[in-house]
Design a protein around this motif. Structure first.
Motif, PDB file in Angstrom:
ATOM      1  N   GLN A 149       0.843  -1.207   0.000  1.00 44.07           N
ATOM      2  CA  GLN A 149       0.000   0.000   0.000  1.00 44.07           C
ATOM      3  C   GLN A 149       0.875   1.253   0.000  1.00 44.07           C
ATOM      4  O   GLN A 149       1.725   1.408   0.870  1.00 44.07           O
ATOM      5  N   PRO A 150       0.672   2.156  -0.957  1.00 46.38           N
ATOM      6  CA  PRO A 150       1.540   3.341  -1.006  1.00 46.38           C
ATOM      7  C   PRO A 150       1.447   4.226   0.243  1.00 46.38           C
ATOM      8  O   PRO A 150       2.440   4.813   0.650  1.00 46.38           O
ATOM      9  N   GLN A 151       0.238   4.305   0.854  1.00 51.17           N
ATOM     10  CA  GLN A 151       0.131   5.203   2.010  1.00 51.17           C
ATOM     11  C   GLN A 151       0.620   4.572   3.305  1.00 51.17           C
ATOM     12  O   GLN A 151       1.234   5.243   4.135  1.00 51.17           O
ATOM     13  N   ALA A 168       4.380   7.430  -1.323  1.00 54.47           N
ATOM     14  CA  ALA A 168       3.111   7.421  -2.067  1.00 54.47           C
ATOM     15  C   ALA A 168       3.311   7.693  -3.562  1.00 54.47           C
ATOM     16  O   ALA A 168       2.351   7.758  -4.310  1.00 54.47           O
ATOM     17  N   SER A 171       3.282   2.810  -6.898  1.00 54.71           N
ATOM     18  CA  SER A 171       2.372   1.769  -6.450  1.00 54.71           C
ATOM     19  C   SER A 171       2.807   0.446  -7.057  1.00 54.71           C
ATOM     20  O   SER A 171       2.748   0.270  -8.272  1.00 54.71           O
ATOM     21  N   ILE A 173       1.467  -2.503  -6.974  1.00 52.94           N
ATOM     22  CA  ILE A 173       0.470  -3.345  -7.642  1.00 52.94           C
ATOM     23  C   ILE A 173      -0.401  -2.554  -8.618  1.00 52.94           C
ATOM     24  O   ILE A 173      -1.216  -3.137  -9.310  1.00 52.94           O
ATOM     25  N   GLY A 174      -0.196  -1.245  -8.678  1.00 55.98           N
ATOM     26  CA  GLY A 174      -1.016  -0.445  -9.590  1.00 55.98           C
ATOM     27  C   GLY A 174      -0.264   0.021 -10.824  1.00 55.98           C
ATOM     28  O   GLY A 174      -0.856   0.598 -11.732  1.00 55.98           O
ATOM     29  N   VAL A 176       1.957  -0.707 -14.206  1.00 55.36           N
ATOM     30  CA  VAL A 176       2.163  -1.818 -15.150  1.00 55.36           C
ATOM     31  C   VAL A 176       3.596  -2.339 -15.158  1.00 55.36           C
ATOM     32  O   VAL A 176       3.831  -3.510 -15.441  1.00 55.36           O
ATOM     33  N   LEU A 258      -3.420 -10.616  -4.886  1.00 54.02           N
ATOM     34  CA  LEU A 258      -2.574  -9.428  -4.930  1.00 54.02           C
ATOM     35  C   LEU A 258      -3.031  -8.411  -5.975  1.00 54.02           C
ATOM     36  O   LEU A 258      -3.181  -7.224  -5.677  1.00 54.02           O
ATOM     37  N   THR A 259      -3.220  -8.856  -7.190  1.00 57.54           N
ATOM     38  CA  THR A 259      -3.459  -7.897  -8.286  1.00 57.54           C
ATOM     39  C   THR A 259      -4.739  -8.172  -9.053  1.00 57.54           C
ATOM     40  O   THR A 259      -5.154  -7.337  -9.853  1.00 57.54           O
ATOM     41  N   PRO A 263      -2.467  -4.553 -13.194  1.00 64.19           N
ATOM     42  CA  PRO A 263      -3.331  -3.602 -13.906  1.00 64.19           C
ATOM     43  C   PRO A 263      -3.491  -4.002 -15.376  1.00 64.19           C
ATOM     44  O   PRO A 263      -2.514  -4.464 -15.975  1.00 64.19           O
ATOM     45  N   THR A 266      -1.637  -7.094 -17.139  1.00 63.85           N
ATOM     46  CA  THR A 266      -0.202  -7.233 -16.894  1.00 63.85           C
ATOM     47  C   THR A 266       0.172  -8.481 -16.116  1.00 63.85           C
ATOM     48  O   THR A 266       1.188  -9.092 -16.382  1.00 63.85           O
TER      49      THR A 266
END
Lengths: 315, 440
Positions: A149-151, A168, A171, A173-174, A176, A258-259, A263, A266
């Motif tokens: 988690q970025p935050q 932040a 990411s 997992i967000g 590509v 996880l993903t 995204p 990918t």
């Protein structure tokens, strides 16, 4: 009269049965014992495989029981093998497979090499290292989602701590470019201990006398490593590669958690794609063909690999 | 002696009636998603158990695997569920594949009329083919995508003045999607009470239906249509119209500029968590979450407000959610299951359903003069239900949905290609599905 457990069992066998058994050959008795297993194997493995191959030549959809089932020949196979999306999925799977195996073998072997040395707390460290593989992949997927988690994720903070970047700002997992590595890292964390255990078994199987002889010949540690340790542990390493290769070819749960395959596509591995075709789109005939192609691929590669493994063992 | 005889007769009669009632009592299993409204339904169903003598069991499955699990059950002719509160998109497959019992005769025999329900819910949850009087479900739970926002943040004078300075209008509920994006950008990365917060939590989930349920709220309002209204299954120029392309580009820009980092696979649960933990100023979500928001100690009790999906250049629409309740054709307890539906359709039961947190679709409940003020979100629910549109409900809905999930996620989240390419690809995918279905 003797009174062994076997004699007791013989005495307890009803007369009718014992009379019938007495007339059977050893071969027949062996078949009686083996038959249930063979029947179970046929029912659970072979029959579904033959049924799947048959379905792969049809347009059958399990959610349309009222529709006519048509024989479509090789159409399903042709559609799969000419679909660029499926080739992308194969590529993603190959990327995942190759990198997880490389990392797990390198790190696993290094850990085994270290653990193989005698030091205080050796057993405790082995237990700690082995801990990740005792967890459920769904649990691992879940907590790596939090780590990424970025935050609030620890992973991003550690990277930020060493690089000075804003946690932040990326990411795992967000993105590509990062998501394929996110699943590789999580899988490596979880399954490196397994490779380590196999390597450890390999290292412990090398007799000390060989090293002692090398010492007498004044061989350096480096030379001992390359001419004794690696060749003698190689069959074990190859076995680890085989196990992890087969396992990761069908990787599903950890990546879904996880993903979700994203995204985009990918991290959509073949097993995820196959599940979507079979149990979300309900294209049973098409997905059967897909499954047959994957089966042939894994079976073919594994057969070649096992032959190579046997050759190494014979050396 | 006479008294004794009478008592014996009375006792026997009671025993006989008791036995016959016991013989008719069934254990019904109702299948639904595992979420807050399901708990409310357990509570509500206790009245049914008391009145009917039947007992109720429940099979609730988390949303992300609800479709997989339940469609598997239906496709295999399973008898786990006697009653199914299935998703609105399942109605076509449920009807055409014989999973659901057709309810027309039952409705007629029991004076249940679909005119008593909100029209959008009848079309969305009960009818197949759409807009024909063939009913396979009773509208059970009205739901729609709407927005929740931090009213307490919006009302802060320092934020009000800064927003007005920047955008030339007060910081208030957005009237258009463009205004919503401004607000999301305004809050993005802002420090509030020592915490970095972000603009809006929106649907981006890849695996089931998440991103589709989110993006459609922009697509509809920018001019996307599922097909040519004059020619069914004619997609070219409707799915990938200029308006649709602009709508998809808008959603991507909202994701890129106004959503929390790492929110690349978020759906209902993740959005709720982000909002409740004070990470975001706004969240897109189905209306079912609103009772929970109101009750939450961090964001409830007047700190939150609600608004319908704002308008776009082509109008104001919102994605329909919600479900109808159907009798499963493979159940051998269909009479008892129909009894449950008959009980559930009663106005007083529907009124209690709303009180417990279930969104009734019965007009008598939602058109009651006191309804709009009964909860802080009630008016928003009514306004939202008036502007709904739904995804395909064809038997092949899953194929259509998966293609859309893939195309949208590839463009919006992975940034692969252009919006036009994504929607052109969607037209190709959907055309192929309809060709396979023999509809083209």
């Amino acid at each position: 009269m003797t009174d062994t457990p076997i004699d007791k069992a013989v005495q307890r066998t009803p007369e009718g049965i014992s009379r019938r058994i007495r007339g059977l050959s050893d071969r027949a008795i062996a078949w009686i014992f083996v038959a249930p297993t063979i029947f179970l194997l046929l029912a659970v493995n072979i029959f579904p495989l033959i049924w799947t191959i048959r379905l792969s030549f049809t347009n059958f959809r399990v959610n349309r029981p009222n529709n006519d089932v048509e024989w479509v020949g090789l159409r399903n196979y042709q559609r799969i093998l000419t679909d660029p999306d499926i080739w992308n999925t194969m590529q993603a799977t190959a990327h995942f497979l190759i990198w997880t195996i490389i990392l797990q073998v390198l790190i696993g072997f290094a850990l085994a090499f270290l653990i193989n040395k005698k030091f205080k707390g050796n057993d405790l460290w082995t237990t700690i290292i082995v801990f990740p593989m005792m967890l459920s992949p769904a649990v691992v997927g879940n907590f790596w989602t939090f780590l990424y988690q970025p935050q609030i994720g620890l992973f991003n903070y550690v990277i930020a701590f060493f690089t000075g970047a804003d946690p932040a700002s990326f990411s795992m997992i967000g993105d590509v470019h990062l998501a394929p590595w996110a699943i590789i890292i999580a899988d490596t964390w979880m399954w490196t201990p397994f490779v380590m255990l196999i390597c450890l078994a390999g290292l412990r199987s090398i007799p000390d006398s060989i090293y002692e002889a090398a010492e007498c010949d004044r061989a350096s540690k480096w030379r001992q490593f390359w001419t004794i340790t690696i060749p003698m542990a190689l069959p074990f390493l190859m076995l680890a590669v085989l196990f992890r290769g087969i396992e990761n070819f069908k990787m599903f749960d950890l990546v879904v958690q996880l993903t979700g395959g994203g995204p985009g596509n990918t991290t959509t591995l073949t097993s995820i794609d196959l599940k979507r075709e079979a149990f979300e789109k309900w294209r049973t005939g098409y997905s059967s063909a897909y499954a047959v192609i994957l089966f042939v691929t894994v079976f073919g590669l594994a057969s070649i690999y096992v032959k190579a493994l046997n050759k190494v063992k014979e050396r | 002696m006479k008294t004794k005889l009478m008592m014996t007769a009375a006792t026997s009669a009671m025993l006989v009636s008791g036995l016959s009632a016991a013989a008719m009592a069934e254990d019904l299993t109702l299948c639904w998603a595992a979420w807050d409204p399901a708990n409310a339904l357990i509570e509500l169903s206790k009245d049914f158990e008391a009145q009917s003598g039947h007992t109720m069991s429940f099979e609730f499955v988390p949303w992300t695997s609800f479709a997989d699990r339940m469609l598997n059950e239906l496709n295999s002719g399973g008898q786990l569920c006697d009653l199914m509160i299935g998703d609105s998109q399942w109605i076509g497959g449920g009807a055409e594949n014989g999973h659901y019992v057709k309810l027309n005769d039952f409705f007629a025999a029991n004076q249940i009329t679909m005119d008593d329900f909100i029209p959008a819910t009848v079309t969305g949850y009960a009818e197949w083919p759409k807009n024909t009087p063939n009913y396979y479900a009773l509208p059970a739970f009205g739901d729609v995508v709407g927005w929740t926002y931090r009213k307490d943040w919006f009302e802060r004078p320092e934020l009000q003045s800064e927003f007005t300075e920047t955008y030339g209008r007060p910081l208030s509920v957005p009237a258009t999607l463009a205004e919503l994006k401004d607000i999301a950008e305004f809050f993005q990365g802002r420090d509030i009470d020592g915490t970095t917060v972000y603009g809006a939590a929106i649907y981006t989930e890849r695996g089931s239906e998440g991103i589709t349920m989110g993006v459609t709220n922009a697509l509809y309002n920018y001019g996307f249509q599922y097909e040519n209204p004059e020619k069914p299954y004619d997609l070219e120029g409707f799915v990938n119209s200029d308006g649709a392309v602009a709508g998809l580009e808008f959603y991507k820009s909202l994701y890129d500029a106004g959503s929390p980092p790492g929110s690349s696979n978020w759906y209902m649960g993740e959005n709720i968590d982000a909002y409740r933990s004070g990470q975001v100023a706004m969240q897109m979500n189905f209306a079912f979450i609103w009772p929970g928001v109101e009750a939450d100690e961090n964001v409830g009790g007047g700190k939150s407000g609600y608004f319908p999906n704002p308008a776009g250049p082509a109008g104001q629409f919102a994605q329909l959610g919600g479900q109808g309740i159907s009798v499963v054709a493979y159940s051998d307890k269909q009479d008892a299951a129909l009894e449950y539906i008959q009980w559930f359709a009663q106005p007083e039961v529907q009124a209690k359903w709303w009180e417990l947190g279930g969104y009734s679709a019965l007009k008598a409940v939602v058109e009651d003069p006191g309804f709009a003020t009964s909860q802080p979100y009630a008016q928003t629910f009514l306004d939202s239900m008036a502007i709904v549109k739904d995804f395909w409900a064809e038997p092949a809905y899953a194929d259509l949905l998966i293609s859309m999930q893939e195309r949208l996620h590839n463009y919006v989240i992975a940034g692969d290609g252009t919006a036009k390419e994504a929607l052109d690809g969607l037209v190709r995918d959907w055309t192929e599905v309809f060709e396979d279905e023999g509809k083209l």
